[in-house]
Design an enzyme around this catalytic site. Structure first.
Site, PDB file in Angstrom:
ATOM      1  N   GLY A 110       6.306   9.030  -4.080  1.00 26.91           N
ATOM      2  CA  GLY A 110       5.786   8.464  -2.845  1.00 26.91           C
ATOM      3  C   GLY A 110       6.229   7.025  -2.674  1.00 26.91           C
ATOM      4  O   GLY A 110       7.264   6.613  -3.199  1.00 26.91           O
ATOM      5  N   CYS A 111       5.460   6.258  -1.933  1.00 29.09           N
ATOM      6  CA  CYS A 111       5.797   4.862  -1.655  1.00 29.09           C
ATOM      7  C   CYS A 111       6.059   4.081  -2.935  1.00 29.09           C
ATOM      8  O   CYS A 111       5.226   4.055  -3.834  1.00 29.09           O
ATOM      9  CB  CYS A 111       4.652   4.211  -0.879  1.00 29.09           C
ATOM     10  SG  CYS A 111       4.863   2.441  -0.609  1.00 29.09           S
TER      11      CYS A 111
END
Length: 205
Positions: free
Chosen positions: A39-40
């Site tokens: 993810g981020c």
């Protein structure tokens, strides 16, 4: 004048968009490296830099084919790259197995091309390996988590060999640390980190 101003802006914009470079993954003597995407990368970097034995986690892009991709390009989900972190660590203090434990403890590995509010292939879950031993460690962890039914849905984490890693633009590095009051950081990064701290069984700094 407007044309000249626009051309000047375009040159600056293009310059800012080309500030990524390939990061050398040759570990320093007595150090090792691991690469993860979950993810981020603001969140992922913050997680791994809290793990005991990790010297540094660098945010970047990997897994695709385009050289020196920019944040904007990766965000289109057309480059094949994922937001990721290169983790430089001391294997005498923390093992690759423990880093894999941290990787799975800090995310939901059952959501294809998504992590929390972030959707797209650039946010997919990938555990990279540098050799067959590391590949087995990752695959064994996935089997153990599946057998223990830790997650309600099947794990979709990709297991891939380490490839070219491109260091993200400077403003992405240590983003959570440098921007504690930013909205996404307060609403997503910090809660995710706090959940990780409660879940991870390894040693933290």
């Amino acid at each position: 004048m407007k044309v000249l101003s626009y051309l000047a802006f375009l040159l600056v914009f293009m310059s800012c968009q080309s500030q990524t470079k390939e990061l050398s993954l040759n570990a320093k003597p007595s150090k090792a490296i691991a690469v993860f995407a979950s993810g981020c990368f603001w969140c992922t970097e913050h997680v791994f830099e809290a793990v005991y034995g990790v010297d540094e986690a660098v945010s970047g892009y990997t897994g695709g084919t385009i050289k020196n991709p920019t944040y904007h390009q990766v965000g289109t989900n057309q480059t094949g790259h994922a937001e990721a972190v290169a983790v430089f660590y001391d294997p005498k203090k923390v093992s690759f197995t423990q880093l894999v434990d941290a990787f799975f403890a800090s995310q939901d590995p059952t959501t294809p091309n998504q992590q929390g509010p972030d959707v797209g292939s650039s946010y997919r879950s990938i555990a990279f390996y540098g050799n067959l031993g590391e590949k087995k460690i990752i695959e064994d962890k996935i089997k153990a988590l599946t057998l223990a039914k830790v997650f309600n849905n099947p794990i979709v984490t990709e297991v891939k060999p380490i490839s070219a890693f491109y260091e993200a633009e400077a403003y992405h590095q240590d983003y959570v640390k440098n921007n504690p009051n930013q909205g996404y950081v307060k609403g997503v990064s910090i809660p995710r980190f706090n959940k990780f701290v409660k879940t991870y069984k390894g040693k933290l700094k």
